[in-house]
Design a protein around this motif. Structure first.
Motif, PDB file in Angstrom:
ATOM      1  N   VAL A 259       9.097  -0.570  -0.797  1.00 35.04           N
ATOM      2  CA  VAL A 259       7.746  -0.197  -1.218  1.00 35.04           C
ATOM      3  C   VAL A 259       6.799  -1.400  -1.065  1.00 35.04           C
ATOM      4  CG1 VAL A 259       6.349   0.494  -3.209  1.00 35.04           C
ATOM      5  CG2 VAL A 259       8.487   1.684  -2.710  1.00 35.04           C
ATOM      6  N   TYR A 260       7.263  -2.580  -1.457  1.00 38.31           N
ATOM      7  CA  TYR A 260       6.418  -3.773  -1.273  1.00 38.31           C
ATOM      8  C   TYR A 260       6.174  -4.049   0.215  1.00 38.31           C
ATOM      9  CZ  TYR A 260       5.911  -5.150  -6.116  1.00 38.31           C
ATOM     10  OH  TYR A 260       5.539  -5.194  -7.442  1.00 38.31           O
ATOM     11  N   GLY A 261       7.206  -3.849   1.045  1.00 39.31           N
ATOM     12  CA  GLY A 261       7.030  -4.027   2.489  1.00 39.31           C
ATOM     13  C   GLY A 261       5.965  -3.078   3.016  1.00 39.31           C
ATOM     14  N   THR A 262       6.010  -1.854   2.538  1.00 39.99           N
ATOM     15  CA  THR A 262       5.047  -0.830   2.950  1.00 39.99           C
ATOM     16  C   THR A 262       3.623  -1.223   2.561  1.00 39.99           C
ATOM     17  OG1 THR A 262       6.716   0.883   2.726  1.00 39.99           O
ATOM     18  CG2 THR A 262       4.415   1.614   2.571  1.00 39.99           C
ATOM     19  N   ILE A 263       3.465  -1.665   1.337  1.00 46.22           N
ATOM     20  CA  ILE A 263       2.124  -1.996   0.839  1.00 46.22           C
ATOM     21  C   ILE A 263       1.564  -3.225   1.564  1.00 46.22           C
ATOM     22  CG2 ILE A 263       0.782  -2.710  -1.204  1.00 46.22           C
ATOM     23  CD1 ILE A 263       1.757   0.243  -1.246  1.00 46.22           C
ATOM     24  N   VAL A 264       2.367  -4.286   1.667  1.00 45.16           N
ATOM     25  CA  VAL A 264       1.852  -5.518   2.286  1.00 45.16           C
ATOM     26  C   VAL A 264       1.521  -5.270   3.756  1.00 45.16           C
ATOM     27  CG1 VAL A 264       2.374  -7.910   2.896  1.00 45.16           C
ATOM     28  CG2 VAL A 264       2.948  -7.060   0.611  1.00 45.16           C
ATOM     29  N   SER A 265       2.381  -4.520   4.467  1.00 38.68           N
ATOM     30  CA  SER A 265       2.077  -4.298   5.890  1.00 38.68           C
ATOM     31  C   SER A 265       0.860  -3.379   6.059  1.00 38.68           C
ATOM     32  CB  SER A 265       3.300  -3.762   6.641  1.00 38.68           C
ATOM     33  OG  SER A 265       3.767  -2.583   6.061  1.00 38.68           O
ATOM     34  N   SER A 266       0.557  -2.576   5.050  1.00 34.45           N
ATOM     35  CA  SER A 266      -0.655  -1.743   5.149  1.00 34.45           C
ATOM     36  C   SER A 266      -1.909  -2.625   5.144  1.00 34.45           C
ATOM     37  CB  SER A 266      -0.702  -0.689   4.031  1.00 34.45           C
ATOM     38  OG  SER A 266      -1.082  -1.261   2.786  1.00 34.45           O
ATOM     39  N   PHE A 267      -1.839  -3.770   4.477  1.00 39.68           N
ATOM     40  CA  PHE A 267      -2.968  -4.718   4.519  1.00 39.68           C
ATOM     41  C   PHE A 267      -3.042  -5.402   5.889  1.00 39.68           C
ATOM     42  CE2 PHE A 267      -2.501  -4.651  -0.179  1.00 39.68           C
ATOM     43  CZ  PHE A 267      -3.830  -4.466  -0.535  1.00 39.68           C
ATOM     44  N   THR A 268      -1.864  -5.795   6.406  1.00 39.18           N
ATOM     45  CA  THR A 268      -1.835  -6.530   7.685  1.00 39.18           C
ATOM     46  C   THR A 268      -2.624  -5.807   8.766  1.00 39.18           C
ATOM     47  OG1 THR A 268       0.407  -7.212   7.110  1.00 39.18           O
ATOM     48  CG2 THR A 268      -0.277  -7.582   9.388  1.00 39.18           C
ATOM     49  N   ILE A 269      -2.455  -4.490   8.834  1.00 36.19           N
ATOM     50  CA  ILE A 269      -3.025  -3.719   9.944  1.00 36.19           C
ATOM     51  C   ILE A 269      -4.521  -3.422   9.769  1.00 36.19           C
ATOM     52  CG2 ILE A 269      -0.765  -2.733  10.464  1.00 36.19           C
ATOM     53  CD1 ILE A 269      -1.588  -0.126   9.203  1.00 36.19           C
ATOM     54  N   GLU A 270      -5.088  -3.890   8.664  1.00 35.02           N
ATOM     55  CA  GLU A 270      -6.519  -3.658   8.438  1.00 35.02           C
ATOM     56  C   GLU A 270      -7.416  -4.637   9.181  1.00 35.02           C
ATOM     57  OE1 GLU A 270      -6.816  -1.541   4.088  1.00 35.02           O
ATOM     58  OE2 GLU A 270      -6.839  -3.721   4.147  1.00 35.02           O
ATOM     59  N   ASP A 271      -6.814  -5.671   9.792  1.00 34.75           N
ATOM     60  CA  ASP A 271      -7.623  -6.632  10.549  1.00 34.75           C
ATOM     61  C   ASP A 271      -6.764  -7.200  11.678  1.00 34.75           C
ATOM     62  OD1 ASP A 271      -9.733  -8.215  11.349  1.00 34.75           O
ATOM     63  OD2 ASP A 271     -10.057  -9.120   9.371  1.00 34.75           O
ATOM     64  N   PHE A 272      -7.381  -7.907  12.601  1.00 37.88           N
ATOM     65  CA  PHE A 272      -6.626  -8.532  13.694  1.00 37.88           C
ATOM     66  C   PHE A 272      -5.782  -9.692  13.167  1.00 37.88           C
ATOM     67  CE2 PHE A 272      -9.572  -6.414  16.615  1.00 37.88           C
ATOM     68  CZ  PHE A 272      -8.730  -6.137  17.687  1.00 37.88           C
ATOM     69  N   GLY A 273      -4.609  -9.863  13.762  1.00 36.49           N
ATOM     70  CA  GLY A 273      -3.771 -11.024  13.482  1.00 36.49           C
ATOM     71  C   GLY A 273      -3.415 -11.147  12.011  1.00 36.49           C
ATOM     72  N   VAL A 274      -3.437 -12.404  11.528  1.00 33.57           N
ATOM     73  CA  VAL A 274      -3.065 -12.643  10.128  1.00 33.57           C
ATOM     74  C   VAL A 274      -4.292 -12.684   9.204  1.00 33.57           C
ATOM     75  CG1 VAL A 274      -0.864 -13.845  10.500  1.00 33.57           C
ATOM     76  CG2 VAL A 274      -2.978 -15.156  10.595  1.00 33.57           C
ATOM     77  N   GLU A 275      -5.472 -12.308   9.744  1.00 37.63           N
ATOM     78  CA  GLU A 275      -6.721 -12.455   8.977  1.00 37.63           C
ATOM     79  C   GLU A 275      -6.647 -11.853   7.578  1.00 37.63           C
ATOM     80  OE1 GLU A 275      -9.342 -14.517   9.192  1.00 37.63           O
ATOM     81  OE2 GLU A 275      -7.997 -15.106  10.812  1.00 37.63           O
ATOM     82  N   ARG A 276      -6.160 -10.606   7.494  1.00 37.50           N
ATOM     83  CA  ARG A 276      -6.162  -9.945   6.183  1.00 37.50           C
ATOM     84  C   ARG A 276      -5.140 -10.580   5.239  1.00 37.50           C
ATOM     85  NH1 ARG A 276      -7.239  -8.909   2.035  1.00 37.50           N
ATOM     86  NH2 ARG A 276      -7.573  -6.949   0.936  1.00 37.50           N
ATOM     87  N   LEU A 277      -4.030 -11.065   5.826  1.00 39.54           N
ATOM     88  CA  LEU A 277      -2.986 -11.656   4.977  1.00 39.54           C
ATOM     89  C   LEU A 277      -3.425 -12.999   4.404  1.00 39.54           C
ATOM     90  CD1 LEU A 277       0.290 -11.050   7.037  1.00 39.54           C
ATOM     91  CD2 LEU A 277      -0.395  -9.923   4.914  1.00 39.54           C
ATOM     92  N   ARG A 278      -4.300 -13.693   5.136  1.00 38.48           N
ATOM     93  CA  ARG A 278      -4.661 -15.055   4.732  1.00 38.48           C
ATOM     94  C   ARG A 278      -5.320 -15.097   3.352  1.00 38.48           C
ATOM     95  NH1 ARG A 278      -7.776 -18.043   9.460  1.00 38.48           N
ATOM     96  NH2 ARG A 278      -7.618 -19.771   8.012  1.00 38.48           N
ATOM     97  N   ASN A 279      -6.084 -14.043   3.034  1.00 32.28           N
ATOM     98  CA  ASN A 279      -6.726 -14.081   1.713  1.00 32.28           C
ATOM     99  C   ASN A 279      -6.174 -13.018   0.759  1.00 32.28           C
ATOM    100  OD1 ASN A 279      -7.914 -11.735   2.609  1.00 32.28           O
ATOM    101  ND2 ASN A 279      -9.815 -12.739   3.242  1.00 32.28           N
ATOM    102  N   LEU A 280      -5.007 -12.470   1.110  1.00 35.94           N
ATOM    103  CA  LEU A 280      -4.416 -11.427   0.266  1.00 35.94           C
ATOM    104  C   LEU A 280      -3.784 -12.043  -0.992  1.00 35.94           C
ATOM    105  CD1 LEU A 280      -3.822  -8.357   0.211  1.00 35.94           C
ATOM    106  CD2 LEU A 280      -1.638  -8.863   1.320  1.00 35.94           C
ATOM    107  N   LYS A 281      -3.990 -11.365  -2.117  1.00 35.37           N
ATOM    108  CA  LYS A 281      -3.433 -11.882  -3.376  1.00 35.37           C
ATOM    109  C   LYS A 281      -2.461 -10.860  -3.958  1.00 35.37           C
ATOM    110  CE  LYS A 281      -7.384 -14.717  -4.569  1.00 35.37           C
ATOM    111  NZ  LYS A 281      -8.087 -14.396  -3.295  1.00 35.37           N
ATOM    112  N   ARG A 282      -1.603 -11.361  -4.826  1.00 31.41           N
ATOM    113  CA  ARG A 282      -0.614 -10.465  -5.447  1.00 31.41           C
ATOM    114  C   ARG A 282      -1.306  -9.333  -6.211  1.00 31.41           C
ATOM    115  NH1 ARG A 282       5.087 -10.888  -6.715  1.00 31.41           N
ATOM    116  NH2 ARG A 282       5.563  -8.889  -7.671  1.00 31.41           N
ATOM    117  N   GLU A 283      -2.460  -9.646  -6.846  1.00 29.68           N
ATOM    118  CA  GLU A 283      -3.173  -8.586  -7.596  1.00 29.68           C
ATOM    119  C   GLU A 283      -3.577  -7.441  -6.664  1.00 29.68           C
ATOM    120  OE1 GLU A 283      -3.513 -12.162  -8.012  1.00 29.68           O
ATOM    121  OE2 GLU A 283      -5.697 -12.043  -8.266  1.00 29.68           O
ATOM    122  N   ASP A 284      -4.007  -7.797  -5.419  1.00 28.86           N
ATOM    123  CA  ASP A 284      -4.418  -6.754  -4.465  1.00 28.86           C
ATOM    124  C   ASP A 284      -3.214  -5.854  -4.148  1.00 28.86           C
ATOM    125  OD1 ASP A 284      -6.831  -8.172  -4.229  1.00 28.86           O
ATOM    126  OD2 ASP A 284      -6.033  -9.388  -2.588  1.00 28.86           O
TER     127      ASP A 284
END
Ligand code: AMP
Length: 300
Positions: A259-284
């Motif tokens: 479930v965590y893999g699913t949620i985190v990868s859903s953020f990844t695909i919202e922007d190009f490359g690692v952009e979305r992951l760079r500012n992602l927080k555990r609260e998000d």
């Protein structure tokens, strides 16, 4: 903490939303950003002189241990991929190994005590070198890609026989096992002697086969995918990061890790490359997890 080897790269990505040239990518990069939401992953990899210092510094700030990343003379690994308009197919346009060509990974002694080891997508010969240095008494999970099934099936199968779990996408699972029905492919993967097979099915979610049971979960619905690159690696990072945080491995924990893999990868695909992951927080992540659980919560 988990220990991981994989690629740090420059990627050129082209899809229906445009083209991004030489942005930071690599299987290990995605893995590390995702895992660092849960733990302090230890990385083993290689970069050239051109890899941005700012990214390495940002990783350090997130608690990622970069002491196992070697900097070599020459250029960082480069990969170029192009997606079909529906994102269902991806073509590799170019792969330039550069500093990977002569990379001989050395695991620092201070990394060797870690139990959970992730072999991110990288040449099977390099995955094998890591296992040789760490020995058998580890919990190994691996990823791979179609390229290695095509050019080094024997080397890849040798690695698979020694790991505890494998994370693949559905196309790779079908290619590797030569089974077209995905449930047959998952079962066939177990024949390599692994304890679990996790198959990612893109917009159709993911599936686990463990202890003779199947678990199938849907994706978090993302209406506009900007770039699916790294979805698999960041799924792997969150999956392993959560297992590290949880400290034990059983069906219940593996399901939560999915479930965590699913949620985190859903953020990844919202922007190009690692952009979305760079500012992602555990609260998000926790907030989206709540929405996901609400979506699945129904009574009949
Ligand atoms: P994914 O979309 O999860 O399959 O991962 C994409 C990442 O894999 C990109 O950032 C690439 O830099 C990296 N990659 C592509 N080809 C290779 C390769 N042959 N070896 C290692 N990493 C690769």
């Amino acid at each position: 903490m988990s220990l991981s080897i994989g690629s740090l790269a420059f990627d050129t990505i082209e899809n229906v939303h445009g083209k991004r040239e030489r942005i930071v990518g690599g299987s290990l990069t995605y893995y590390a950003y995702a895992a660092s939401l849960f733990e302090k992953p230890k990385l083993v990899g290689v970069i050239g002189e051109d890899f941005p210092e700012a990214i390495i510094n940002e990783m350090k700030k997130r608690g990622i241990d970069v002491r196992g990343i070697e900097k070599e003379e020459g250029k960082t690994f480069f990969w170029e991929g192009k997606y079909s308009d529906d994102f269902l197919e991806r073509e590799t346009i170019t792969t330039e190994l550069n500093v990977f060509e002569h990379f001989d990974p050395k695991i620092p002694d201070f990394y060797k005590g870690e139990r959970n080891v992730f072999l991110a997508n990288i040449a099977p010969s390099l995955q094998k070198k890591v296992m040789e240095q760490l020995g058998e008494d580890k919990f190994y999970v691996m990823d791979t890609m179609n390229l290695w099934i095509n050019i080094d099936r024997a080397g890849l199968e040798d690695v698979i026989r020694k790991v505890d779990g494998i994370i693949l996408n559905d196309e790779e699972a079908r290619m590797l096992t030569e089974k077209s029905y995905i449930y047959d492919a998952a079962k066939a993967l177990k024949n390599y002697g692994i304890s679990f097979a996790l198959i990612k099915k893109g917009e159709n979610g993911s599936m686990l086969y463990y202890d003779n049971k199947f678990v199938v979960i849907p994706p978090y619905p993302i209406e506009t995918v900007i770039d699916p690159t790294g979805a698999g690696d960041s799924y792997g990072g969150a999956f392993m990061g959560f297992l590290e945080e949880a400290g034990n491995i059983d069906l219940k924990t593996l399901k939560k890790a999915m479930v965590y893999g699913t949620i985190v990868s859903s953020f990844t695909i919202e922007d190009f490359g690692v952009e979305r992951l760079r500012n992602l927080k555990r609260e998000d992540v926790e907030q989206r997890l709540g929405e996901y659980m609400e979506m699945l919560n129904f009574s009949v």
